[in-house]
Design a protein around this motif. Structure first.
Motif, PDB file in Angstrom:
ATOM      1  N   VAL A 121      -1.012 -14.151  -2.312  1.00 36.56           N
ATOM      2  CA  VAL A 121      -1.283 -15.590  -2.257  1.00 36.56           C
ATOM      3  C   VAL A 121       0.032 -16.375  -2.264  1.00 36.56           C
ATOM      4  CG1 VAL A 121      -2.365 -17.517  -3.479  1.00 36.56           C
ATOM      5  CG2 VAL A 121      -3.525 -15.289  -3.371  1.00 36.56           C
ATOM      6  N   GLU A 122       0.968 -15.935  -3.075  1.00 34.99           N
ATOM      7  CA  GLU A 122       2.266 -16.616  -3.156  1.00 34.99           C
ATOM      8  C   GLU A 122       3.307 -15.991  -2.230  1.00 34.99           C
ATOM      9  OE1 GLU A 122       3.128 -16.591  -7.353  1.00 34.99           O
ATOM     10  OE2 GLU A 122       1.894 -18.388  -7.709  1.00 34.99           O
ATOM     11  N   HIS A 123       2.817 -15.271  -1.216  1.00 32.00           N
ATOM     12  CA  HIS A 123       3.623 -14.750  -0.127  1.00 32.00           C
ATOM     13  C   HIS A 123       4.630 -13.671  -0.555  1.00 32.00           C
ATOM     14  CE1 HIS A 123       4.032 -15.111   4.144  1.00 32.00           C
ATOM     15  NE2 HIS A 123       5.339 -14.980   4.047  1.00 32.00           N
ATOM     16  N   ARG A 124       4.243 -12.862  -1.512  1.00 37.71           N
ATOM     17  CA  ARG A 124       5.051 -11.676  -1.823  1.00 37.71           C
ATOM     18  C   ARG A 124       4.485 -10.500  -1.022  1.00 37.71           C
ATOM     19  NH1 ARG A 124       4.709 -14.468  -6.797  1.00 37.71           N
ATOM     20  NH2 ARG A 124       6.794 -15.082  -7.467  1.00 37.71           N
ATOM     21  N   PRO A 125       5.361  -9.642  -0.468  1.00 41.83           N
ATOM     22  CA  PRO A 125       4.846  -8.519   0.322  1.00 41.83           C
ATOM     23  C   PRO A 125       4.160  -7.483  -0.564  1.00 41.83           C
ATOM     24  CG  PRO A 125       7.226  -8.365   0.074  1.00 41.83           C
ATOM     25  CD  PRO A 125       6.824  -9.681  -0.518  1.00 41.83           C
ATOM     26  N   VAL A 126       3.083  -6.938  -0.051  1.00 47.24           N
ATOM     27  CA  VAL A 126       2.430  -5.790  -0.693  1.00 47.24           C
ATOM     28  C   VAL A 126       2.759  -4.573   0.161  1.00 47.24           C
ATOM     29  CG1 VAL A 126       0.238  -4.740  -1.362  1.00 47.24           C
ATOM     30  CG2 VAL A 126       0.594  -7.211  -1.663  1.00 47.24           C
ATOM     31  N   ILE A 127       3.465  -3.642  -0.455  1.00 49.09           N
ATOM     32  CA  ILE A 127       4.071  -2.529   0.265  1.00 49.09           C
ATOM     33  C   ILE A 127       3.271  -1.244   0.061  1.00 49.09           C
ATOM     34  CG2 ILE A 127       6.178  -1.121   0.497  1.00 49.09           C
ATOM     35  CD1 ILE A 127       6.558  -4.055   1.268  1.00 49.09           C
ATOM     36  N   ALA A 128       3.139  -0.471   1.122  1.00 48.41           N
ATOM     37  CA  ALA A 128       2.630   0.905   1.009  1.00 48.41           C
ATOM     38  C   ALA A 128       3.666   1.823   1.639  1.00 48.41           C
ATOM     39  CB  ALA A 128       1.302   1.060   1.723  1.00 48.41           C
ATOM     40  N   VAL A 129       3.931   2.946   1.010  1.00 50.48           N
ATOM     41  CA  VAL A 129       4.846   3.942   1.559  1.00 50.48           C
ATOM     42  C   VAL A 129       4.067   5.233   1.765  1.00 50.48           C
ATOM     43  CG1 VAL A 129       7.004   5.218   1.253  1.00 50.48           C
ATOM     44  CG2 VAL A 129       6.779   2.890   0.339  1.00 50.48           C
ATOM     45  N   GLN A 130       4.138   5.749   2.978  1.00 53.95           N
ATOM     46  CA  GLN A 130       3.499   7.032   3.283  1.00 53.95           C
ATOM     47  C   GLN A 130       4.583   8.105   3.346  1.00 53.95           C
ATOM     48  OE1 GLN A 130       2.120   7.561   7.285  1.00 53.95           O
ATOM     49  NE2 GLN A 130       0.649   9.158   6.738  1.00 53.95           N
ATOM     50  N   ILE A 131       4.394   9.176   2.576  1.00 52.48           N
ATOM     51  CA  ILE A 131       5.366  10.274   2.625  1.00 52.48           C
ATOM     52  C   ILE A 131       4.624  11.603   2.731  1.00 52.48           C
ATOM     53  CG2 ILE A 131       7.377   9.243   1.497  1.00 52.48           C
ATOM     54  CD1 ILE A 131       6.429  10.195  -1.123  1.00 52.48           C
ATOM     55  N   GLY A 132       5.299  12.582   3.315  1.00 52.64           N
ATOM     56  CA  GLY A 132       4.725  13.923   3.439  1.00 52.64           C
ATOM     57  C   GLY A 132       4.280  14.209   4.853  1.00 52.64           C
ATOM     58  N   ASP A 133       3.233  14.995   4.954  1.00 53.56           N
ATOM     59  CA  ASP A 133       2.720  15.438   6.244  1.00 53.56           C
ATOM     60  C   ASP A 133       1.541  14.556   6.645  1.00 53.56           C
ATOM     61  OD1 ASP A 133       1.563  16.644   8.394  1.00 53.56           O
ATOM     62  OD2 ASP A 133       1.285  18.603   7.445  1.00 53.56           O
ATOM     63  N   PRO A 134       1.708  13.693   7.626  1.00 46.89           N
ATOM     64  CA  PRO A 134       0.632  12.756   7.972  1.00 46.89           C
ATOM     65  C   PRO A 134      -0.611  13.441   8.532  1.00 46.89           C
ATOM     66  CG  PRO A 134       2.394  12.642   9.579  1.00 46.89           C
ATOM     67  CD  PRO A 134       2.877  13.545   8.491  1.00 46.89           C
ATOM     68  N   ASP A 135      -0.509  14.714   8.887  1.00 47.59           N
ATOM     69  CA  ASP A 135      -1.680  15.423   9.391  1.00 47.59           C
ATOM     70  C   ASP A 135      -2.355  16.267   8.322  1.00 47.59           C
ATOM     71  OD1 ASP A 135      -1.819  14.609  12.138  1.00 47.59           O
ATOM     72  OD2 ASP A 135       0.097  15.624  12.381  1.00 47.59           O
ATOM     73  N   SER A 136      -1.803  16.241   7.105  1.00 49.72           N
ATOM     74  CA  SER A 136      -2.438  17.014   6.043  1.00 49.72           C
ATOM     75  C   SER A 136      -3.778  16.401   5.675  1.00 49.72           C
ATOM     76  CB  SER A 136      -1.542  17.046   4.805  1.00 49.72           C
ATOM     77  OG  SER A 136      -2.272  17.574   3.704  1.00 49.72           O
ATOM     78  N   PRO A 137      -4.812  17.212   5.486  1.00 48.02           N
ATOM     79  CA  PRO A 137      -6.098  16.665   5.033  1.00 48.02           C
ATOM     80  C   PRO A 137      -6.092  16.310   3.556  1.00 48.02           C
ATOM     81  CG  PRO A 137      -6.247  19.037   5.301  1.00 48.02           C
ATOM     82  CD  PRO A 137      -4.871  18.647   5.758  1.00 48.02           C
ATOM     83  N   ARG A 138      -5.009  16.609   2.835  1.00 51.77           N
ATOM     84  CA  ARG A 138      -4.895  16.181   1.432  1.00 51.77           C
ATOM     85  C   ARG A 138      -4.290  14.784   1.413  1.00 51.77           C
ATOM     86  NH1 ARG A 138      -3.979  21.759   0.136  1.00 51.77           N
ATOM     87  NH2 ARG A 138      -5.711  22.392  -1.197  1.00 51.77           N
ATOM     88  N   ARG A 139      -5.163  13.788   1.498  1.00 53.70           N
ATOM     89  CA  ARG A 139      -4.704  12.400   1.572  1.00 53.70           C
ATOM     90  C   ARG A 139      -4.815  11.771   0.197  1.00 53.70           C
ATOM     91  NH1 ARG A 139      -7.767  13.361   6.154  1.00 53.70           N
ATOM     92  NH2 ARG A 139      -9.620  12.548   5.137  1.00 53.70           N
ATOM     93  N   ILE A 140      -3.669  11.435  -0.371  1.00 51.74           N
ATOM     94  CA  ILE A 140      -3.644  10.943  -1.748  1.00 51.74           C
ATOM     95  C   ILE A 140      -3.152   9.509  -1.763  1.00 51.74           C
ATOM     96  CG2 ILE A 140      -2.507  11.252  -3.981  1.00 51.74           C
ATOM     97  CD1 ILE A 140      -2.587  14.345  -2.320  1.00 51.74           C
ATOM     98  N   LEU A 141      -3.921   8.648  -2.429  1.00 55.17           N
ATOM     99  CA  LEU A 141      -3.519   7.245  -2.588  1.00 55.17           C
ATOM    100  C   LEU A 141      -3.218   6.994  -4.055  1.00 55.17           C
ATOM    101  CD1 LEU A 141      -3.233   4.293  -1.563  1.00 55.17           C
ATOM    102  CD2 LEU A 141      -5.641   3.998  -2.167  1.00 55.17           C
ATOM    103  N   LEU A 142      -2.056   6.431  -4.317  1.00 52.22           N
ATOM    104  CA  LEU A 142      -1.666   6.097  -5.687  1.00 52.22           C
ATOM    105  C   LEU A 142      -1.333   4.613  -5.748  1.00 52.22           C
ATOM    106  CD1 LEU A 142       0.626   8.137  -8.029  1.00 52.22           C
ATOM    107  CD2 LEU A 142       1.080   5.708  -7.671  1.00 52.22           C
ATOM    108  N   VAL A 143      -1.996   3.886  -6.641  1.00 55.15           N
ATOM    109  CA  VAL A 143      -1.738   2.447  -6.805  1.00 55.15           C
ATOM    110  C   VAL A 143      -1.196   2.235  -8.213  1.00 55.15           C
ATOM    111  CG1 VAL A 143      -2.725   0.135  -6.771  1.00 55.15           C
ATOM    112  CG2 VAL A 143      -3.561   1.875  -5.163  1.00 55.15           C
ATOM    113  N   GLY A 144       0.039   1.794  -8.297  1.00 56.96           N
ATOM    114  CA  GLY A 144       0.722   1.691  -9.587  1.00 56.96           C
ATOM    115  C   GLY A 144       0.237   0.546 -10.457  1.00 56.96           C
ATOM    116  N   CYS A 145      -0.284  -0.517  -9.816  1.00 56.57           N
ATOM    117  CA  CYS A 145      -0.652  -1.707 -10.594  1.00 56.57           C
ATOM    118  C   CYS A 145      -1.650  -2.546  -9.818  1.00 56.57           C
ATOM    119  CB  CYS A 145       0.604  -2.525 -10.895  1.00 56.57           C
ATOM    120  SG  CYS A 145       0.281  -4.055 -11.788  1.00 56.57           S
TER     121      CYS A 145
END
Ligand SMILES: [Zn+2]
Length: 276
Positions: free
Chosen positions: A63-87
């Motif tokens: 709302v106050e125009h701060r970027p919300v960042i996501a970083v993808q690391i590892g093997d993008p074709d792996s079926p083990r897709r893990i999402l971690l949200v710190g806060c």
């Protein structure tokens, strides 16, 4: 993902071109004239599985125009897709340090890891639970959403499901990534929540970190409720203790994340080309 697949296709073409004129590198099957198409099909999965990525995305702006960042690391074709949200609750920011530390370590190459250190940067900036519009983002997701509280109250759920841009960013990311494991950090109950997620992995995370387990209520409109509704029991909450995470705690959490990430089930939510 499209960019990666394009890159993989180009890599395969390059390997094919090299193989026609000289010995193929890296032990890949060499080409013989007359069997080109079969060899192409064999070479492609090898080329794809060897590509590890690190991509940084701006999911959108708060709302106050701060970027919300996501970083993808590892093997993008792996079926083990893990999402971690710190806060997600701005006054519960300790998980951000865990997310950032994870991004600074080597992760197992067999996982496709998505890290959102901070989904609520305005709340973190102001030290408030809700976002800059006073909405509890963890009551704003479109599963069992219902009106809660009045504007300005602590658990105000917003005027309707996904009324908040930060929640919409997370919902879009969930639908795109289709995680097989989701980790959401809160404070300050000092437990691993075992109410609705992947029970064995929750217990393992608790054992790895020394946190006790507890069944917390399944709140209406919560991010984890939405994620588990979409993909089955895949997501759970880690309630860190109050204050900052110590270095020793940080190490334990990183070890726990890597431990359960490599054990995450792969049977959920296959993408069309993986199901083939
Ligand atoms: Zn919380």
């Amino acid at each position: 993902m499209t960019r990666h697949r394009l890159a993989a296709a180009i890599a395969t073409l390059l390997l094919a071109a090299v193989g026609c004129s000289q010995p193929a590198p890296g032990g890949l099957p060499q080409h013989h004239h007359g069997t080109t198409s079969r060899t192409h099909r064999q070479a492609q999965p090898r080329a794809v599985s060897d590509v590890l990525v690190r991509h940084r995305y701006v999911l959108g702006y708060s709302v106050e125009h701060r970027p919300v960042i996501a970083v993808q690391i590892g093997d993008p074709d792996s079926p083990r897709r893990i999402l971690l949200v710190g806060c997600i609750h701005g006054n519960e920011p300790a998980g951000i340090a865990i997310a950032r530390a994870l991004l600074a370590t080597r992760v197992p190459p067999e996982v496709n890891l998505w890290v959102v250190p901070d989904l609520n940067p305005d709340g973190v900036h102001a030290g408030t639970r809700g976002n800059a519009r006073g909405v509890d983002l963890n009551r704003n997701f479109p599963y069992r959403w219902r009106p809660i509280g009045a504007p300005g109250s602590l658990h105000y759920a917003g005027s309707h499901a996904l009324s908040e841009r930060e929640a919409r960013m997370a919902a879009r990311l969930l639908r795109r990534v289709r995680p097989t494991l989701g980790l959401w950090y809160h404070q300050a109950l000092d437990v691993v929540d075992t109410s609705q997620g992947p029970r064995a992995l929750e217990r393992r995370y608790a054992a790895d970190t020394g946190l006790p387990t507890r069944r917390l209520p399944d709140y209406p409109g919560s991010a984890i409720g939405f994620e588990d509704h979409l993909f089955g029991p895949t997501a759970f909450a880690i309630e860190l203790p109050a204050g900052r995470v110590s270095r020793a705690e940080l190490r334990r959490h990183l070890r726990a994340i890597v431990d359960i990430a490599t054990r995450a089930p792969i049977h959920h939510a296959l993408k069309p080309w993986e199901a083939a």
